[in-house]
Design an enzyme around this catalytic site. Structure first.
Site, PDB file in Angstrom:
ATOM      1  N   LYS A   1     -16.376 -32.627 -39.841  1.00 50.92           N
ATOM      2  CA  LYS A   1     -16.916 -31.332 -39.415  1.00 50.92           C
ATOM      3  C   LYS A   1     -18.425 -31.433 -39.242  1.00 50.92           C
ATOM      4  CE  LYS A   1     -19.076 -30.118 -43.410  1.00 50.92           C
ATOM      5  NZ  LYS A   1     -20.550 -29.846 -43.518  1.00 50.92           N
TER       6      LYS A   1
ATOM      7  N   GLY B   1     -16.176 -35.455 -45.083  1.00 51.98           N
ATOM      8  CA  GLY B   1     -15.110 -36.459 -45.073  1.00 51.98           C
ATOM      9  C   GLY B   1     -14.206 -36.402 -46.296  1.00 51.98           C
TER      10      GLY B   1
ATOM     11  N   SER C   1     -12.110 -33.241 -46.248  1.00 53.18           N
ATOM     12  CA  SER C   1     -11.059 -33.318 -45.245  1.00 53.18           C
ATOM     13  C   SER C   1      -9.916 -34.225 -45.697  1.00 53.18           C
ATOM     14  CB  SER C   1     -11.644 -33.836 -43.920  1.00 53.18           C
ATOM     15  OG  SER C   1     -10.685 -33.779 -42.895  1.00 53.18           O
TER      16      SER C   1
ATOM     17  N   GLY D   1     -22.725 -35.318 -44.877  1.00 51.03           N
ATOM     18  CA  GLY D   1     -22.770 -33.933 -44.429  1.00 51.03           C
ATOM     19  C   GLY D   1     -21.695 -33.593 -43.426  1.00 51.03           C
TER      20      GLY D   1
ATOM     21  N   ASP E   1     -15.462 -26.930 -49.363  1.00 54.26           N
ATOM     22  CA  ASP E   1     -15.188 -27.193 -47.946  1.00 54.26           C
ATOM     23  C   ASP E   1     -13.705 -27.435 -47.650  1.00 54.26           C
ATOM     24  OD1 ASP E   1     -17.816 -26.907 -47.203  1.00 54.26           O
ATOM     25  OD2 ASP E   1     -18.246 -29.054 -47.090  1.00 54.26           O
TER      26      ASP E   1
END
Length: 289
Positions: free
Chosen positions: A11, A102, A105, A99, A137
């Protein structure tokens, strides 16, 4: 089904603003987040051992409980009393500590894979609720696409998809600790805050030029000061045709938005020749239905 292959997408933050520091030490944020096509490849196999084993293509990646992948698998195994173990092969392509989300995700992909493999029947919303226990995140990484993230980042709302464009991402040859950046952040010293609502409006109007002009990231006030090469990469992208360029997340990855593939490729080659970055990628938004 005894095995499943999944992709974990990286992202970028089109806009990142920090509103306040909470009493618990976390920060209230408003961020426009976008999935990109750079992804890790993960294979999950059921294992009779009852344990969680992880293999990876990068020797410095932890393969024990320090890895968010392990935490994600363990979370669901404990909750649903899964006695069967899992063997996880993690092939990393998203830059690490860059940033780009990873690790988050990867954890999101494991929650998705475990839900499928063991037929747990959890909805995406239920997976996102569990993902928030692993990292702020992770819920966005389960949702994917384009979203507004609020709270500490765990409250995500889907918005209109980002217009198609070319995204050039460059990471210098060092990593940055998100915890360190937030600890060093001085909200009273920030001169300018990004117009998050304006960015959302521009995306809804499919205006890539207005969106790009409004991009901003308040965490640059910390990371750029400590690593001036980030500003050098930003300027190199803009000088070579980027509509705008900012740092993603807490850095050190920098991305630029381009409306022409030829200009993005020219900028990529220029940054390589200048030796400003160790890793550089040309990608696109990964929008989902």
């Amino acid at each position: 089904m005894d095995s499943l292959k999944v992709k974990a997408y990286g992202k970028i933050n089109i806009g990142l603003d920090v509103m306040a520091k909470r009493e618990d030490g976390y920060h209230e944020v408003r961020m426009v987040m976008q999935t990109v096509r750079i992804h890790d490849n993960i294979k999950v196999d059921k294992a009779s051992s009852g344990d969680i084993s992880i293999t990876t293509n990068l020797g410095f990646i932890p393969t024990d409980k320090k890895n968010l992948v392990y935490k994600a698998a363990k979370l669901l195994m404990d909750e649903f009393a899964i006695n069967c173990g899992v063997s996880i092969d993690l092939q990393k392509h998203i830059p690490v500590s860059a940033g780009m989300g990873g690790g988050s995700s990867d954890a999101a992909a494991i929650l998705y894979a475990m839900n499928k493999l063991f037929k747990l029947g959890l909805s995406k919303k239920e997976l996102m609720e569990r993902g928030a226990l692993i990292g702020a995140d992770v819920p966005f990484c389960l949702m994917k696409g384009t979203a507004l993230a609020e709270g500490i980042g765990e409250n995500v709302t889907r918005i209109a998809p980002m217009p198609e464009c070319c995204i050039l991402i460059a990471k210098p040859g060092f990593s940055v600790s998100t915890k360190h950046v937030y600890e060093k952040l001085r909200l009273n010293e920030i001169q300018s805050h990004p117009d998050i609502d304006g960015i959302i409006d521009a995306i809804e109007e499919e205006d890539i030029y207005e969106m790009s002009s409004l991009m901003g990231n308040v965490l640059e006030s910390v990371t750029v000061k400590e690593h001036p090469v980030i500003e050098d990469i930003k300027m190199a992208m803009i000088d070579n045709g980027a509509l705008n360029s900012i740092m993603s997340g807490s850095g050190p990855s920098v991305f630029g938005i381009f409306d022409e593939p030829e200009e993005a490729e020219f900028a990529m080659n220029a940054i390589r020749e200048m030796k400003l970055a160790k890793q550089i990628f040309l990608t696109e938004p990964h929008n989902v239905e």
